[in-house]
Design a protein around this motif. Structure first.
Motif, PDB file in Angstrom:
ATOM      1  N   MET A  93     -41.578 -14.481  13.079  1.00 40.65           N
ATOM      2  CA  MET A  93     -40.214 -14.742  12.407  1.00 40.65           C
ATOM      3  C   MET A  93     -39.292 -15.345  13.171  1.00 40.65           C
ATOM      4  N   THR A  94     -39.570 -15.940  14.376  1.00 39.55           N
ATOM      5  CA  THR A  94     -39.119 -16.490  14.864  1.00 39.55           C
ATOM      6  C   THR A  94     -38.704 -18.450  13.860  1.00 39.55           C
ATOM      7  N   PRO A  95     -37.854 -18.990  14.682  1.00 42.00           N
ATOM      8  CA  PRO A  95     -38.317 -20.284  13.573  1.00 42.00           C
ATOM      9  C   PRO A  95     -38.469 -21.029  14.992  1.00 42.00           C
ATOM     10  N   PRO A 435     -42.123 -22.712  42.618  1.00 39.62           N
ATOM     11  CA  PRO A 435     -41.267 -23.179  41.455  1.00 39.62           C
ATOM     12  C   PRO A 435     -42.329 -23.027  39.360  1.00 39.62           C
ATOM     13  N   ASN A 436     -42.985 -23.323  40.335  1.00 40.31           N
ATOM     14  CA  ASN A 436     -44.105 -23.816  38.836  1.00 40.31           C
ATOM     15  C   ASN A 436     -43.799 -22.181  37.952  1.00 40.31           C
ATOM     16  N   THR A 437     -43.643 -20.685  37.625  1.00 44.80           N
ATOM     17  CA  THR A 437     -43.360 -19.580  37.493  1.00 44.80           C
ATOM     18  C   THR A 437     -42.034 -19.391  37.126  1.00 44.80           C
ATOM     19  N   VAL A 438     -41.387 -20.263  37.711  1.00 46.66           N
ATOM     20  CA  VAL A 438     -40.135 -20.485  38.074  1.00 46.66           C
ATOM     21  C   VAL A 438     -39.310 -20.865  36.454  1.00 46.66           C
ATOM     22  N   GLU A 439     -40.117 -21.907  36.486  1.00 49.62           N
ATOM     23  CA  GLU A 439     -40.060 -23.811  35.315  1.00 49.62           C
ATOM     24  C   GLU A 439     -41.132 -22.696  34.068  1.00 49.62           C
ATOM     25  N   LYS A 440     -41.724 -21.851  34.292  1.00 46.74           N
ATOM     26  CA  LYS A 440     -42.678 -21.278  33.229  1.00 46.74           C
ATOM     27  C   LYS A 440     -41.500 -20.050  32.461  1.00 46.74           C
ATOM     28  N   MET A 441     -41.497 -19.315  33.161  1.00 44.93           N
ATOM     29  CA  MET A 441     -39.612 -18.362  32.918  1.00 44.93           C
ATOM     30  C   MET A 441     -39.081 -18.901  32.631  1.00 44.93           C
ATOM     31  N   MET A 442     -38.456 -19.513  32.886  1.00 39.63           N
ATOM     32  CA  MET A 442     -37.133 -20.743  32.261  1.00 39.63           C
ATOM     33  C   MET A 442     -37.858 -21.214  30.872  1.00 39.63           C
ATOM     34  N   ARG A 443     -38.869 -22.087  30.318  1.00 36.20           N
ATOM     35  CA  ARG A 443     -38.833 -22.680  29.356  1.00 36.20           C
ATOM     36  C   ARG A 443     -39.639 -21.384  28.323  1.00 36.20           C
ATOM     37  N   ASN A 444     -40.078 -20.227  28.835  1.00 36.53           N
ATOM     38  CA  ASN A 444     -40.216 -18.650  27.829  1.00 36.53           C
ATOM     39  C   ASN A 444     -38.636 -18.454  27.597  1.00 36.53           C
ATOM     40  N   ASN A 445     -37.895 -19.128  28.047  1.00 40.44           N
ATOM     41  CA  ASN A 445     -36.403 -17.736  27.793  1.00 40.44           C
ATOM     42  C   ASN A 445     -36.023 -18.155  26.086  1.00 40.44           C
ATOM     43  N   ASN A 446     -35.095 -17.258  25.833  1.00 44.20           N
ATOM     44  CA  ASN A 446     -34.689 -17.356  24.214  1.00 44.20           C
ATOM     45  C   ASN A 446     -32.687 -17.569  24.509  1.00 44.20           C
ATOM     46  N   PRO A 447     -31.973 -19.174  24.740  1.00 42.65           N
ATOM     47  CA  PRO A 447     -33.057 -20.056  24.512  1.00 42.65           C
ATOM     48  C   PRO A 447     -34.339 -20.534  24.947  1.00 42.65           C
ATOM     49  N   PRO A 448     -35.092 -22.456  25.046  1.00 39.59           N
ATOM     50  CA  PRO A 448     -35.718 -22.495  26.028  1.00 39.59           C
ATOM     51  C   PRO A 448     -34.968 -23.197  27.115  1.00 39.59           C
ATOM     52  N   ILE A 449     -35.243 -22.661  28.809  1.00 35.89           N
ATOM     53  CA  ILE A 449     -34.281 -23.839  29.400  1.00 35.89           C
ATOM     54  C   ILE A 449     -35.177 -24.864  30.366  1.00 35.89           C
ATOM     55  N   ILE A 450     -35.140 -26.035  29.722  1.00 31.78           N
ATOM     56  CA  ILE A 450     -36.002 -26.387  30.207  1.00 31.78           C
ATOM     57  C   ILE A 450     -35.304 -27.913  31.260  1.00 31.78           C
ATOM     58  N   GLY A 451     -35.875 -27.427  32.358  1.00 35.76           N
ATOM     59  CA  GLY A 451     -35.763 -28.163  33.266  1.00 35.76           C
ATOM     60  C   GLY A 451     -36.981 -29.551  34.033  1.00 35.76           C
ATOM     61  N   ARG A 452     -36.626 -29.649  35.618  1.00 34.77           N
ATOM     62  CA  ARG A 452     -37.936 -29.825  36.270  1.00 34.77           C
ATOM     63  C   ARG A 452     -38.201 -29.692  37.852  1.00 34.77           C
ATOM     64  N   ILE A 453     -39.457 -30.174  38.079  1.00 31.98           N
ATOM     65  CA  ILE A 453     -39.563 -29.396  39.598  1.00 31.98           C
ATOM     66  C   ILE A 453     -39.654 -30.614  40.065  1.00 31.98           C
ATOM     67  N   GLU A 454     -38.995 -31.099  41.173  1.00 27.22           N
ATOM     68  CA  GLU A 454     -38.297 -31.786  42.814  1.00 27.22           C
ATOM     69  C   GLU A 454     -38.832 -31.550  43.696  1.00 27.22           C
ATOM     70  N   ASP A 455     -39.772 -31.836  44.930  1.00 29.52           N
ATOM     71  CA  ASP A 455     -39.314 -30.929  46.352  1.00 29.52           C
ATOM     72  C   ASP A 455     -39.517 -29.527  46.196  1.00 29.52           C
ATOM     73  N   ASP A 456     -40.655 -29.204  45.360  1.00 33.75           N
ATOM     74  CA  ASP A 456     -40.531 -27.578  46.156  1.00 33.75           C
ATOM     75  C   ASP A 456     -39.728 -26.592  44.832  1.00 33.75           C
ATOM     76  N   LEU A 457     -38.520 -27.856  44.129  1.00 34.20           N
ATOM     77  CA  LEU A 457     -37.107 -26.481  43.928  1.00 34.20           C
ATOM     78  C   LEU A 457     -37.642 -27.121  42.193  1.00 34.20           C
ATOM     79  N   PHE A 458     -37.033 -25.768  41.486  1.00 35.96           N
ATOM     80  CA  PHE A 458     -36.470 -26.135  40.544  1.00 35.96           C
ATOM     81  C   PHE A 458     -35.387 -26.385  40.222  1.00 35.96           C
ATOM     82  N   VAL A 459     -35.148 -27.887  39.420  1.00 37.71           N
ATOM     83  CA  VAL A 459     -34.491 -28.361  39.704  1.00 37.71           C
ATOM     84  C   VAL A 459     -33.476 -28.860  37.825  1.00 37.71           C
ATOM     85  N   MET A 460     -32.394 -28.523  37.895  1.00 38.79           N
ATOM     86  CA  MET A 460     -31.399 -28.538  36.838  1.00 38.79           C
ATOM     87  C   MET A 460     -30.421 -29.381  37.294  1.00 38.79           C
TER      88      MET A 460
END
Ligand SMILES: *Cc1c(COP(=O)(O)O)cnc(C)c1O
Length: 484
Positions: A93-95, A435-460
């Motif tokens: 039911m979600t677009p 960092p991969n887990t954080v990235e995935k959780m952010m990506r699956n947030n509503n609304p999704p939050i897309i960042g990147r991983i650099e130096d073992d950090l989740f970067v925004m």
């Protein structure tokens, strides 16, 4: 699946445990009867509920057959199955197309929708979407009018071109122009400009589809005027220049300017076309950035046809804009393919609104989000990064480690290709979460939050985060990430 594989699969015996789970798995009908008592299905269309249940039961059966170690009695219990159905119904039911927070620092991010429209532009877009309009109606004359007149005049006014035409996107603009001007005739292009843009737009392929015959000249790094000149023959139809949007040839290089090509074309009575790619009306060097060729310069140089995108550096909706000499543009307008590439009223409303902002260059730079983000001054980004980091620190407590990284944002969209826009990014590491887990959780947030991983950090990167989106990101950290 191949026949051999299928047989192999069948031969694997089903264990007694699997048999027990399969027996315990509720049938679609009985699960339907259970779900019917739940309040969450109120106002959900019946077909969505039934399809979701079928999907869940089918998926579970497969998991059991595949001996998925996660399967146990609880996985097939009524309560658990209802819970899974609820999630699947909710998803259905979600677009699928949903707003997303771009924390990548890539301003014109094709995967995330390229350009954001200015608020002024959106107002009119919404009105036009829900009302009738004079889309193809000449109000002064009281009869049928042109769909494009509203934007063509503006484009000519801003670019200085004699005539203009708008189609679905720049790929379409290039295809249409080539088909009109060079079908079954040779198109002379430098080998250094036979580029591939993302999404499989390749100059030689588009050329082939247009019916134009590619005639490569020069070398990868150096092409001279005489190379074009020597290639001109009785079947030459067009001289083409392509902006090498997403790569630079550096070192021992030579290219022929558009102006020189125009002179050569005039001497041989051949039209000259330029695929500008991104295309901009604004001279970025005036704002302290590296120079990107402007549409006005190509028009002044005398090109017969110039094609560019509406949603790259221009900061408008997806569109392909063609400007040039009236005689040539009129010929393109008569091509039946033009009708197949026509833009809809929503695009037209958004494009007109965006173009109107360009009448005042300073205002355009301030109000068109793509331009504003590209020109965001570093001190402002530093302020935002610092404030953001401070607030996150309070939310995250001792588990969260924050580093401010001097990093670079990108323009994207094949514009200013090698230019790094200096930025200050917020990098996060959380004890107990990769960092991969954080990235995935952010990506699956509503609304999704897309960042990147650099130096073992989740970067925004604050450059592409809109001002009202920080609170949303902070809530995501507070309610999801820090509770994981
Ligand atoms: C981006 C680009 C295109 C395609 O434009 P779209 O608007 O994405 O269709 C064509 N040519 C060049 C040089 C480009 O950079």
């Amino acid at each position: 699946m191949t026949k051999a594989k299928l047989q192999k699969k069948k031969l694997v015996p089903i264990s007694p445990d699997q048999q027990a789970l399969l027996r315990a798995l509720p049938a679609v009908d009985s699960l339907m009867a259970l779900v019917a008592k739940e309040t969450f299905i109120e106002s959900i269309p019946h077909t969505v509920v039934v399809n979701s249940i079928r999907k869940v039961v089918g998926h579970r059966r497969q998991q059991i057959l595949d001996n998925d170690p996660a399967m146990n009695e609880d996985s097939v219990s009524d309560a658990r199955m209802i819970e899974v159905v609820k999630n699947v119904v909710h998803q259905a039911m979600t677009p699928n197309l949903k707003r997303t927070i771009n924390a990548t620092g890539i301003v014109v991010h094709t995967n995330l929708g390229r350009s954001l429209l200015a608020p002024e532009v959106i107002d009119n877009l919404v009105t036009i979407a829900g009302r009738y309009s004079n889309l193809e109606y000449d109000l002064a004359a009281g009869r049928r009018g042109s769909r494009y007149s509203s934007v063509e005049e503006l484009i000519c006014e801003i670019s200085g071109a004699e005539a203009a035409l708008v189609v679905n996107n720049n790929a379409g603009a290039v295809l249409l122009s080539l088909e009109t001007l060079a079908r079954d005739r040779e198109v002379i292009v430098s080998r250094g400009e036979l580029v591939e843009i993302g999404g499989s737009f390749r100059v030689p392929d588009v050329m082939a589809k247009s019916g134009g015959i590619l005639k490569e000249v020069g070398t990868t790094n150096r092409t001279h005027l005489r190379d074009y000149e020597n290639a001109i023959g009785p079947n030459t139809g067009l001289l083409l220049k392509v902006h090498t949007s997403n790569y630079n040839v550096v070192g021992f290089t030579a290219e022929v300017s558009l102006r020189e090509l125009v002179d050569l074309g005039a001497a041989h009575q051949l039209p000259v076309m330029e695929d500008l790619g991104s295309g901009t009306f604004i001279d970025f060097s005036r704002f302290g950035l590296l120079k990107e060729p402007t549409v006005q310069e190509s028009v002044t140089a005398g090109a017969d046809v110039v094609a560019f995108s509406g949603d790259k550096l221009l900061g408008g909706p997806q569109a392909g804009i063609i400007v040039g000499k009236k005689r040539v543009i009129d010929a393109i307008k008569k091509n039946p393919i033009t009708r197949a590439l026509r833009i809809d009223k929503l695009t037209l409303a958004a494009l007109e609104g965006t173009l109107r902002l360009y009448r005042d260059e300073e205002k355009a730079a301030r109000t068109i989000p793509t331009l504003r983000m590209i020109m965001l001054p570093l001190p402002e980004i530093q302020d935002r990064a610092q404030g953001f980091a401070d607030r996150l620190k309070r939310i995250g407590g001792p588990r969260m480690h924050i580093r401010l990284l001097e990093s670079a944002s990108k323009t994207g969209g094949g514009a200013l290709p090698l230019i790094d826009l200096p930025s200050l990014c917020v990098g996060i590491q959380i004890d107990g979460l990769s960092p991969n887990t954080v990235e995935k959780m952010m990506r699956n947030n509503n609304p999704p939050i897309i960042g990147r991983i650099e130096d073992d950090l989740f970067v925004m990167d604050p450059r592409t985060i809109q001002e009202d989106e920080y609170a949303t990101i902070e809530i995501a950290f507070e309610n999801r990430i820090m509770k994981a």
